[in-house]
Design a protein around this motif. Sequence first.
Motif, short mmCIF file in Angstrom:
data_model
loop_
_atom_site.label_atom_id
_atom_site.label_comp_id
_atom_site.label_asym_id
_atom_site.label_seq_id
_atom_site.Cartn_x
_atom_site.Cartn_y
_atom_site.Cartn_z
N LEU A 19 1.62 6.26 -4.85
CA LEU A 19 3.06 6.39 -4.92
C LEU A 19 3.73 5.49 -3.88
O LEU A 19 3.22 5.34 -2.75
CB LEU A 19 3.50 7.83 -4.70
CG LEU A 19 3.21 8.82 -5.84
CD1 LEU A 19 1.74 9.16 -5.94
CD2 LEU A 19 4.02 10.10 -5.67
N PHE A 20 4.88 4.92 -4.26
CA PHE A 20 5.61 3.99 -3.41
C PHE A 20 7.09 4.34 -3.44
O PHE A 20 7.59 4.88 -4.43
CB PHE A 20 5.44 2.56 -3.90
CG PHE A 20 4.02 2.10 -4.05
CD1 PHE A 20 3.40 1.33 -3.08
CD2 PHE A 20 3.29 2.42 -5.19
CE1 PHE A 20 2.09 0.89 -3.23
CE2 PHE A 20 1.98 2.00 -5.35
CZ PHE A 20 1.38 1.23 -4.36
N GLY A 21 7.80 3.95 -2.41
CA GLY A 21 9.24 4.02 -2.42
C GLY A 21 9.81 5.35 -1.97
O GLY A 21 9.07 6.32 -1.72
N VAL B 40 5.25 5.30 -9.34
CA VAL B 40 3.94 5.96 -9.47
C VAL B 40 3.03 5.03 -10.27
O VAL B 40 3.37 4.62 -11.38
CB VAL B 40 4.06 7.30 -10.21
CG1 VAL B 40 2.68 7.94 -10.38
CG2 VAL B 40 5.02 8.24 -9.49
N THR B 41 1.91 4.66 -9.69
CA THR B 41 0.88 3.91 -10.42
C THR B 41 -0.40 4.75 -10.41
O THR B 41 -0.61 5.58 -9.53
CB THR B 41 0.59 2.55 -9.77
OG1 THR B 41 0.02 2.77 -8.47
CG2 THR B 41 1.85 1.71 -9.63
N PHE B 42 -1.24 4.54 -11.40
CA PHE B 42 -2.54 5.21 -11.38
C PHE B 42 -3.53 4.40 -12.19
O PHE B 42 -3.15 3.60 -13.05
CB PHE B 42 -2.43 6.65 -11.91
CG PHE B 42 -2.17 6.78 -13.39
CD1 PHE B 42 -3.20 7.03 -14.29
CD2 PHE B 42 -0.88 6.67 -13.89
CE1 PHE B 42 -2.96 7.15 -15.65
CE2 PHE B 42 -0.62 6.80 -15.25
CZ PHE B 42 -1.66 7.04 -16.14
N ASP B 43 -4.80 4.58 -11.87
CA ASP B 43 -5.87 3.91 -12.60
C ASP B 43 -6.25 4.74 -13.82
O ASP B 43 -6.52 5.95 -13.70
CB ASP B 43 -7.11 3.73 -11.71
CG ASP B 43 -6.88 2.74 -10.59
OD1 ASP B 43 -6.17 1.75 -10.81
OD2 ASP B 43 -7.42 2.95 -9.48
N LEU C 214 10.51 -3.83 -6.77
CA LEU C 214 11.23 -2.62 -7.14
C LEU C 214 10.97 -1.41 -6.24
O LEU C 214 11.71 -0.42 -6.33
CB LEU C 214 10.90 -2.23 -8.58
CG LEU C 214 11.14 -3.31 -9.65
CD1 LEU C 214 10.63 -2.84 -11.00
CD2 LEU C 214 12.62 -3.66 -9.72
N ALA C 215 9.96 -1.47 -5.38
CA ALA C 215 9.56 -0.27 -4.64
C ALA C 215 10.59 0.16 -3.60
O ALA C 215 10.52 1.29 -3.11
CB ALA C 215 8.21 -0.49 -3.96
N ARG D 116 0.85 -1.19 0.00
CA ARG D 116 0.00 0.00 0.00
C ARG D 116 0.88 1.23 0.00
O ARG D 116 1.88 1.31 0.72
CB ARG D 116 -0.91 0.01 1.23
CG ARG D 116 -1.88 -1.17 1.28
CD ARG D 116 -2.91 -1.10 0.17
NE ARG D 116 -3.76 -2.29 0.14
CZ ARG D 116 -4.77 -2.45 -0.69
NH1 ARG D 116 -5.07 -1.50 -1.56
NH2 ARG D 116 -5.49 -3.56 -0.68
N GLY D 117 0.53 2.21 -0.82
CA GLY D 117 1.33 3.42 -0.94
C GLY D 117 0.56 4.66 -0.54
O GLY D 117 -0.46 4.60 0.15
N GLU D 118 1.07 5.78 -0.98
CA GLU D 118 0.45 7.08 -0.70
C GLU D 118 -0.52 7.42 -1.83
O GLU D 118 -0.11 7.65 -2.97
CB GLU D 118 1.56 8.14 -0.60
CG GLU D 118 1.07 9.57 -0.56
CD GLU D 118 2.18 10.57 -0.88
OE1 GLU D 118 1.84 11.72 -1.23
OE2 GLU D 118 3.38 10.20 -0.80
#
Length: 374
Positions: free
Chosen positions: A95-97, A131-134, A124-125, A77-79
């Motif tokens: 966002l992660f990492g 950055v991921t997004f739907d 990889l995080a 789980r990220g921001e």
Amino acid sequence: MNELKAAAVPGRERSAGRAAAASATSARSRGGARRWVEAGALLGVGAAAAAWESARRRDLRRIEADPAGVALFERPRGEERDVVAPDGTRLRAELFGPDDAPPLVLVHGWTCARRFWAEQLHALADRYRIVTFDLRGHGDSEAPAGGDFSIDALADDLQAVLDATVPDGRRALLVGHSLGAMSIVAWAGRFPDEVERRAAGAALLNTGVGDLIDQSLIVKLPRGMRVAKAVVGGIFLSASGPLPPASPISLRAVRYVALAPSATPAQIAFCQEMVLACRRDVRAGCGRTLSRLDLADAIASLTVPTTVLGGGRDRLTPPPHVERMAAALPRLAERVELPRSGHMGPIEDPHAVNAALERLAVTAGVAPAVAVVS
């Protein structure tokens, strides 16, 4: 004469009795046959239901026993952050990492969601700012009020996400799968001046830039039936009807369309869950975009080091797409084929995909301090 009539009456009565008895016997016979048919039908339905339930339970046991399910269904789980597209559509990003790590922007494909990248997040995080997004209408992102699922709208969405999540002066690796990769190519064609300012490199995974229906192996028809194939393919992509609920049949249909025979039970179930969760209007809207896609000119604007990757068993975007993109890219970094993988390369063969991304980071000059490049 009266005696003859009197003698004839009992004969007629016996004949009538025999006829009635025969009729009754025939009725009982028909009734018995009908009951046997009904009983047989019930037994057939019962047997089919038992076989269906047996297959469902067997599938569940295999899915639960598959170690791949741990990484897929228990993603980090990220921001979370909301990004507003130029047309006002709200997009959900995550966002992660580490903040100061090299940016890595992951763009999922048609009928999927940002959780598609679970395997990449696990691997990889810790070394990248991911950055991921739907995509619009997918996952937790809003569907556009005007129903715009065009490739230009998806390119605008990517630009908005980059503006909101990648600090000025930083260049990201842009990684797209299927429609997500097409969005990256469309972005490059739409914002050519932004390409080298925003991107250090790009990876186009299991994708194509046109002729998607003609090249597809989902429906195999003779060469002389290209028109029929175009019609069938267009219906497949743009159909807006409801999909059936999760079942042994839908599980196998998803595997046939999107994965290779070697895909594991958890990988298939994970993909099935995403596909069935996609709204029907979103599926149809993006499908219409795919059916008329032509990015042959836009790919020339992707002027950063670019990796193209495809699956040897990919029915949706088979190997000829990889060859076409590799020939058209101005700066091909690497061409990768995963011979046993289907359309869902990042899920089916995550180690190979992750290694390819790390090699691209080295080529693009944005590798973290520690990278796996083999």
